[in-house]
Structures are given as structure tokens and as C-alpha cells.
Design an enzyme around this catalytic site. Structure first.
Site, PDB file in Angstrom:
ATOM      1  N   TYR A 146      65.565  53.305  67.406  1.00 56.21           N
ATOM      2  CA  TYR A 146      65.376  53.889  68.737  1.00 56.21           C
ATOM      3  C   TYR A 146      66.667  54.447  69.322  1.00 56.21           C
ATOM      4  CZ  TYR A 146      60.878  51.406  68.607  1.00 56.21           C
ATOM      5  OH  TYR A 146      59.646  50.945  68.264  1.00 56.21           O
ATOM      6  N   LYS A 195      62.585  44.330  56.191  1.00 49.35           N
ATOM      7  CA  LYS A 195      61.879  45.071  55.133  1.00 49.35           C
ATOM      8  C   LYS A 195      62.899  45.262  54.018  1.00 49.35           C
ATOM      9  CE  LYS A 195      58.235  47.336  53.675  1.00 49.35           C
ATOM     10  NZ  LYS A 195      57.059  46.621  53.192  1.00 49.35           N
ATOM     11  N   ASP A 227      55.603  43.402  57.062  1.00 48.31           N
ATOM     12  CA  ASP A 227      54.154  43.590  56.863  1.00 48.31           C
ATOM     13  C   ASP A 227      53.460  42.239  56.725  1.00 48.31           C
ATOM     14  OD1 ASP A 227      55.804  43.582  54.654  1.00 48.31           O
ATOM     15  OD2 ASP A 227      54.546  44.848  53.408  1.00 48.31           O
ATOM     16  N   ASP A 251      59.525  45.358  68.540  1.00 44.12           N
ATOM     17  CA  ASP A 251      58.684  46.058  69.517  1.00 44.12           C
ATOM     18  C   ASP A 251      57.211  45.854  69.134  1.00 44.12           C
ATOM     19  OD1 ASP A 251      57.781  47.783  71.435  1.00 44.12           O
ATOM     20  OD2 ASP A 251      58.438  49.619  70.438  1.00 44.12           O
ATOM     21  N   ASP A 255      54.342  42.810  70.744  1.00 41.00           N
ATOM     22  CA  ASP A 255      53.071  43.205  71.367  1.00 41.00           C
ATOM     23  C   ASP A 255      51.887  42.554  70.653  1.00 41.00           C
ATOM     24  OD1 ASP A 255      54.175  44.717  73.321  1.00 41.00           O
ATOM     25  OD2 ASP A 255      52.957  46.490  72.926  1.00 41.00           O
TER      26      ASP A 255
END
Ligand code: NAD
Length: 361
Positions: A146, A195, A227, A251, A255
Site C-alpha cells: 500500500y 507467502k 492462504d 487488511d 476483516d
């Protein structure tokens, strides 16, 4: 202890829910013999109305001079509010980004707790909800994808978009240390999510996290691919204590974790820098649809105030007193409209704050 707290009531339901958190803080201070002074700060839409901009230099300085900042939520209805006719850099949300940047808040903490009293709201299968869960998601907030360089340009006759994902050792080390420190105050387990089977930034993440883990022999570290973590959050959320991860993974996972608790009005959050300072706010937004009706759930803000006592002031006992008071009120069957279920007693924002106060003794 003397505490200097900056207060940003914000927009929408912000003032209503912050008032209840302040009430609970005052009650806690009275019972445990502390003194709190509050400085009211304007940010977001409320600041645009008065100052023409969502955050002024004076407000940022006043926030820096506080020991911690307690915030409601900012923003309005994007379709109807005049704030959204301003250019993006002048809108309410820009103030929040400037505040986070100005205060160097690189660590975001979001607890996801399933209260047994609210397990019917949990969308997971009954046997999973029955086991409950209590995890803390620690997300790096100022690096990674980001904040990397980005571009969109034409190359060989087609448009190509690029976003750069960068992490330095230093950025990883400081968030990892925060994650392990917090695990020490909890069940002493860190699940570092990356990852590393694909990304170089994740392989560096894993290496640095292992170096930091060596300084915390009392904490168990495990690595998990992002994942797999997304699956495990719905399959077996009880396995997690602290989830430590980079910006974009955090992020998405935070959520997901908040959804499995079933209620946005219950979720606290904290953003920390490398001092004791923190910005504490509910995870939800300013809920313009219910603002001014006296029905918003103040619990997320009250639990954010408890996080403030724990992380900015090391007042663990006082924080636990607030958390226990919240559990007790739920156990007694009191609910705001967002968490209401059959057979429970529906109450408004103020009464919820008052009832929580009565349990802090
Ligand atoms: P929202 O979280 O404000 O509302 C989503 C739904 O949840 C609404 O139905 C609302 O009534 C309900 N809700 C949220 N908090 C509640 C509470 N405490 N008690 C009871 N119900 C609650 O999300 P949104 O509608 O997408 O956003 C509204 C505004 O909030 C926007 O301007 C957005 O930019 C802003 N926002 C601010 C923050 C922040 O201040 N950190 C975070 C998210 C959104």
C-alpha cells in the site's frame, strides 16, 4: 497515575460512543485511584466544518502531546454529505491517514473475540462457535504494497499497472517485537503469516521474525501461509493467539476475523508507534444511518479504552475490569440493537455505558 488523553469524538455516532467510553474510563479511574485529563481534538468532518481541513497542524501537535488518543469514528454518508464534494485530500478520511502517518503508527492491533453470550451471531458452524476464540491480529500498517511505488503506463501497445511491495529488515523487526511483546501479555503464541513459498518480501519477513523469536524463548512461534490462514480462520479460529502479518495480508485477514465474530459494534482496535503512545478506536465506521438516535453500540469504543489502559499505561488490572464488566452486562442479557436476539433486553447507547460502569467496582 496521571493520564493525558486526547479525545477525537469524530462524526456520526462518534460523539455518542466516545461519551460512553469516557464515562467508563472515569469510573475506572475513580475506582482504582487514577486521574485523567482530556483534551478535545477535532478531526474528520467535524474539523472540516470548523477549520476547512480534516486535520490541522495544531491538532496533530496536541495529539503528539497526549499520552494516548481515544477516537470515535470519522466520515459521513458519501452520497449526501458535502464533505465528499471536496477533493479527496480534503475529505474526512484523509485526516485519519495524515494522523496515522504524523504519529508514525506502524502497528495495528485488532482483537477478534467471540463472546459466548453472542455465539448465535457467529456465522460459523455450531461446534466451532461452541469452542469460542480470542485472537489478536497484529498488522504492519505503514509499509508493503500500500505504500510502494505504483504506476500505470502503456508498454508495447497495452496498459500495464505495477505496485511495488517492499519491506526492510527494520520495518519487520519493529512490528515483530511488538507482536511478541503482546503475546507475552496473552497466551504466548505467535502465528506469523506470510507467502514465503512465493514472495521474497515474505522470505525476509520469516527470517527476521525467527531472529526476533529467539529473544522470546517463552513464546511459541509458528509460520503459516496466508492462504492457509484464511482457511484456518473459519475452520479452527480457536488455534490462534497473536497473528502477526504484513499490511495487505493483515487488511484482509482482520476483516475476515471480524466477520466471524458476527458483530462490528463489539470490535476494538489500537494503532501503536515505537513509544507507549497509541490511537484507540472502534473497528467500525461512523454509521451515519443510526447517528443521533441513541442506539449505537458503544462496546467497541469502551473495549478500545480498555486496550489503551493496557498498552499505553500498563494498567492490565484496570483493563481487565472493563473487559469483565462488558462480559457481565452481556451475561445479564442486555443488548444494543445490533446484537439483539430473542429473549434479551434491548437498551440504548447511554444505558449500555451506565450498566458497564456499575460492574466496575
Ligand atoms: P460503518 O461501519 O459505519 O457501518 C456499517 C453498518 O454497521 C451500518 O449499518 C451501521 O449502522 C453498523 N454499525 C457500525 N458501527 C456500529 C455500532 N457501533 N453500533 C451499531 N451499529 C453499527 O461503515 P460504512 O457505512 O461503510 O461507513 C460509514 C462512514 O464511516 C464512511 O464515511 C466511512 O468512510 C467511515 N469509516 C470510518 C472509519 C474510521 O473512522 N476509522 C472506519 C470505517 C469507515
Amino acid at each position: 497515575m496521571e493520564m493525558k488523553i486526547g479525545v477525537i469524538k469524530g462524526d456520526g455516532i462518534g460523539p455518542e460512543i466516545v461519551d460512553e467510553a469516557v464515562k467508563v474510563l472515569d469510573r475506572t479511574a475513580e475506582v482504582y485511584g487514577h486521574s485523567i485529563s482530556y483534551t478535545q481534538l477535532l478531526m474528520g468532518g467535524a474539523s472540516i466544518d470548523v477549520n476547512g481541513v480534516p486535520l490541522t497542524e495544531e491538532t496533530l501537535t496536541a495529539a503528539k502531546n497526549s499520552d494516548a488518543v481515544l477516537m470515535g469514528s470519522i466520515g459521513g454518508d458519501a452520497k449526501t454529505s458535502p464533505w465528499y464534494r471536496l477533493e479527496p485530500s480534503k475529505r474526512p478520511e484523509a485526516g485519519l491517514l495524515q494522523l496515522r502517518k504524523g504519529l508514525n503508527l506502524f502497528a495495528n492491533l485488532r482483537p477478534a473475540v467471540l463472546y459466548q453470550e453472542l455465539k448465535d451471531a457467529c456465522p460459523l458452524r455450531e461446534e466451532i462457535a461452541e469452542r469460542g476464540f480470542d485472537m489478536m491480529i497484529m498488522r504492519e500498517l505503514t509499509g508493503g504494497l500500500y505504500f510502494g511505488k505504483r504506476s500505470t503506463k502503456e508498454e508495447n501497445g497495452q496498459i500495464v499497472a505495477r505496485d511495488e511491495l517492499t519491506y526492510s529488515e527494520g520495518e519487520i523487526r519493529r512490528i515483530a517485537k511488538r507482536g511478541f511483546d503482546i503475546a507475552m501479555k496473552r497466551r504466548r503464541k505467535v502465528t506469523s503469516v506470510d507467502k514465503a513459498n512465493v514472495l521474497d518480501s515474505s522470505r525476509l519477513w520469516r527470517k527476521v521474525v525467527e531472529e526476533v523469536a529467539a529473544e522470546y524463548p517463552g513464546v511459541t512461534l509458528e509460520h503459516m501461509l496466508v492462504d492457509n490462514c484464511a482457511m484456518q480462520l473459519v475452520k479452527d479460529p480457536a488455534q490462534f493467539d497473536v497473528i502477526l502479518t504484513e499490511n495487505m495480508f493483515g487488511d484482509i485477514l482482520s476483516d475476515e476475523a471480524s466477520m466471524v465474530t458476527g458483530s462490528i459494534g463489539m470490535l476494538a482496535s489500537a494503532s501503536l508507534n515505537d513509544t507507549k503512545f497509541g490511537l484507540y478506536e472502534p473497528s467500525g465506521g461512523s454509521a451515519p444511518d443510526i447517528a443521533g438516535k441513541g442506539i449505537a453500540n458503544p462496546i467497541a469504543t469502551i473495549l478500545s479504552a480498555a486496550m489503551m489502559l493496557k498498552f499505553s499505561f500498563d494498567l492490565d488490572q484496570e483493563a481487565a475490569a472493563i473487559e469483565n464488566a462488558v462480559s457481565a452486562v452481556l451475561r445479564d442479557g442486555y443488548r444494543t440493537i445490533d446484537i439483539m436476539s430473542e429473549g434479551m433486553k434491548q437498551i440504548g447507547t447511554r444505558e449500555m455505558g451506565d450498566r458497564i460502569c456499575t460492574y466496575i467496582k
